[in-house]
Design an enzyme around this catalytic site. Structure first.
Site, short mmCIF file in Angstrom:
data_model
loop_
_atom_site.label_atom_id
_atom_site.label_comp_id
_atom_site.label_asym_id
_atom_site.label_seq_id
_atom_site.Cartn_x
_atom_site.Cartn_y
_atom_site.Cartn_z
N CYS A 115 0.82 -1.22 0.00
CA CYS A 115 0.00 0.00 0.00
C CYS A 115 0.85 1.27 0.00
CB CYS A 115 -0.95 0.01 1.18
SG CYS A 115 -1.97 -1.46 1.25
N HIS A 254 -3.24 7.00 2.59
CA HIS A 254 -3.67 5.75 1.96
C HIS A 254 -5.08 5.43 2.48
CE1 HIS A 254 -4.18 1.68 0.89
NE2 HIS A 254 -3.92 1.21 2.09
N ASN A 284 -10.19 -0.19 -0.18
CA ASN A 284 -8.73 -0.14 -0.08
C ASN A 284 -8.14 -0.73 -1.37
OD1 ASN A 284 -6.02 -0.68 0.40
ND2 ASN A 284 -6.33 -1.34 2.51
C1 LIG Z 1 -9.99 -5.12 9.43
C2 LIG Z 1 -10.70 -4.13 10.32
C3 LIG Z 1 -11.72 -3.33 9.53
C4 LIG Z 1 -11.44 -4.89 11.41
O1 LIG Z 1 -12.07 -3.97 12.27
P1 LIG Z 1 -11.92 -4.13 13.84
O2 LIG Z 1 -12.75 -3.10 14.44
O3 LIG Z 1 -10.47 -4.16 14.18
O4 LIG Z 1 -12.57 -5.52 14.06
P2 LIG Z 1 -11.96 -6.81 14.77
O5 LIG Z 1 -10.91 -7.42 13.92
O6 LIG Z 1 -11.59 -6.45 16.19
O7 LIG Z 1 -13.22 -7.73 14.83
C5 LIG Z 1 -14.32 -7.41 15.64
C6 LIG Z 1 -15.39 -8.45 15.39
O8 LIG Z 1 -15.97 -8.20 14.10
C7 LIG Z 1 -15.94 -9.41 13.34
N1 LIG Z 1 -15.81 -9.09 11.93
C8 LIG Z 1 -14.69 -9.01 11.18
N2 LIG Z 1 -15.02 -8.74 9.92
C9 LIG Z 1 -16.35 -8.61 9.87
C10 LIG Z 1 -17.27 -8.33 8.84
N3 LIG Z 1 -16.87 -8.09 7.59
N4 LIG Z 1 -18.58 -8.28 9.17
C11 LIG Z 1 -19.01 -8.51 10.40
N5 LIG Z 1 -18.19 -8.79 11.43
C12 LIG Z 1 -16.87 -8.85 11.16
C13 LIG Z 1 -14.76 -10.17 13.88
O9 LIG Z 1 -14.88 -11.56 13.61
C14 LIG Z 1 -14.87 -9.88 15.36
O10 LIG Z 1 -15.87 -10.72 15.91
P3 LIG Z 1 -15.66 -11.39 17.36
O11 LIG Z 1 -15.54 -10.23 18.31
O12 LIG Z 1 -16.88 -12.20 17.52
O13 LIG Z 1 -14.38 -12.16 17.25
C15 LIG Z 1 -9.70 -3.14 10.97
O14 LIG Z 1 -8.91 -3.82 11.93
C16 LIG Z 1 -8.77 -2.52 9.97
O15 LIG Z 1 -9.18 -1.75 9.12
N6 LIG Z 1 -7.47 -2.80 10.06
C17 LIG Z 1 -6.49 -2.28 9.16
C18 LIG Z 1 -6.58 -3.04 7.89
C19 LIG Z 1 -5.81 -2.44 6.80
O16 LIG Z 1 -5.78 -1.25 6.66
N7 LIG Z 1 -5.19 -3.32 6.03
C20 LIG Z 1 -4.48 -2.97 4.88
C21 LIG Z 1 -3.27 -2.26 5.24
S1 LIG Z 1 -2.91 -1.21 4.03
#
Ligand SMILES: CC(C)(COP(=O)(O)OP(=O)(O)OC[C@H]1O[C@@H](n2cnc3c(N)ncnc32)[C@H](O)[C@@H]1OP(=O)(O)O)[C@@H](O)C(=O)NCCC(=O)NCCS
Length: 327
Positions: A115, A254, A284
């Site tokens: 990214c 980004h 993204n």
């Molecule tokens: C991936 C991301 C959106 C997840 O959001 P989050 O708030 O951290 O969520 P978590 O990973 O803590 O998950 C929380 C809950 O939501 C659930 N969940 C994950 N994806 C889900 C979806 N698409 N729909 C519904 N629930 C979802 C998880 O399973 C978890 O459930 P649990 O508590 O029962 O285990 C976030 O962490 C993020 O954006 N991270 C950076 C990713 C990124 O930028 N990557 C590329 C780098 S360039």
């Protein structure tokens, strides 16, 4: 030797097919509400049959060439930032060179900085130009992430989108790219990875059955690093450029997650209306994210000549970086 490298213009391409959050409700256990509130994404574009990283890259490049008013035969180097190349080799840049009909034997190569790829590429282009080696560089960020994302994994499938953005960078006696800061923290290589298909784990029936040919990501850990590293990198580029926050017209992060973008804006103590966001309709798009944002801003009349702009990004590696430039 040129005193500066200046961006002449941008172009971008988004595939016609739109995937809404409702489309993902049919694929995995998720909801429009969850995706909107946790990521800020409403829809993203996905490639269809025949569309690849190189076809999108070539289209974005054509538009950037036209916007910049240059002759394609004056391009001295082609750099494509991508982690979703058409093939392991030849490079996507070589395929783009062919598609554009550039027959002069210029160097065309890919860079894999995930990214942060566009920010890395811009720094390479700047160095090429300032060293006097090349005068005009075509830089493209292009990603076909939908082909590498597990549509059964709700942690990743709702986040990524496809597209390409391009820029023409040329030698100039007026200030353009002012400063950059690039870094990689190899302690975090495991946070976003594509496990199989490389020399460590070549493709076998088992790797396919174990779904190892898809992106794996530890979202929460990436989130924490992104907020910290993208904010610090933005400040470092500004410092190196000798700019203060009040001299910056736009911060373009980004487009990873609205919450990451907003937290970076807050950490920088920068007004949110000057922190550009288009994640709601593109998702993204990794290395394509920043050039698509720049191209859309240009089209919408938001980018003006002589504005100071800061780009900041983080991706798999973990690799991160920033560029401060005058448009
Ligand atoms: C991936 C991301 C959106 C997840 O959001 P989050 O708030 O951290 O969520 P978590 O990973 O803590 O998950 C929380 C809950 O939501 C659930 N969940 C994950 N994806 C889900 C979806 N698409 N729909 C519904 N629930 C979802 C998880 O399973 C978890 O459930 P649990 O508590 O029962 O285990 C976030 O962490 C993020 O954006 N991270 C950076 C990713 C990124 O930028 N990557 C590329 C780098 S360039």
């Amino acid at each position: 030797m040129a005193a500066f490298a200046r961006i002449l213009g941008f172009g971008h391409y988004l595939p016609a097919k739109v995937m809404t959050n409702a489309d993902f409700e049919k694929l995995v256990e998720t909801s429009d509400e969850w995706i909107r509130t946790r990521t800020g994404i409403q829809e993203r574009h996905f490639t269809e049959e025949g569309e690849t990283a190189s076809t999108m890259a070539a289209e974005a490049a054509k538009r950037a060439i036209e916007k910049s008013g240059i002759d394609k035969n004056n391009i001295d180097a082609i750099i494509v930032a991508t982690v979703t190349a058409d093939m392991h080799y030849p490079s996507t840049a070589a395929l783009v060179q062919r598609a554009l009909g550039i027959t002069r034997p210029v160097p065309s190569f890919d860079i894999g900085a995930a990214c942060a790829g566009f920010v890395f590429g811009l720094t390479i282009a700047d160095s090429f130009i300032k060293s006097g080696l090349y005068r005009t560089v075509l830089l493209i960020g292009a990603e076909n992430l939908s082909k590498f994302t597990d549509m059964q994994d709700r942690n990743t499938c709702v986040i990524f989108g496809d597209g390409a953005g391009a820029a023409i960078i040329q030698a100039s006696d007026k200030p353009g790219i002012l400063a950059s800061h690039l870094a990689t923290d190899g302690n975090y290589t495991h946070l976003i990875e594509f496990p199989a298909g490389g020399s460590r784990l070549p493709a076998t029936h088992e790797t396919v059955e174990q779904r190892l040919h898809y992106t794996r990501m530890e979202g929460q850990e990436v989130y924490k690093q992104a907020v910290k590293d993208m904010s610090e990198a933005a400040l470092e580029a500004m410092k190196r450029a000798g700019l203060t926050l009040d001299q910056i017209s736009w911060v373009i992060p980004h487009q990873a997650n609205t919450r990451i973008i907003e937290t970076v804006g807050k950490r920088l103590n920068f007004p949110m209306e000057k922190v550009f966001q288009n994640i709601a309709h593109v998702g993204n798009t990794s290395a394509a994210s920043i050039p698509i944002a720049l191209s859309e801003m240009e089209q919408q009349g938001l980018l003006k000549r002589e504005q100071n702009i800061v780009l900041t990004a983080l991706g798999s590696g973990l690799t991160y970086g920033s560029v401060a430039f005058r448009y």
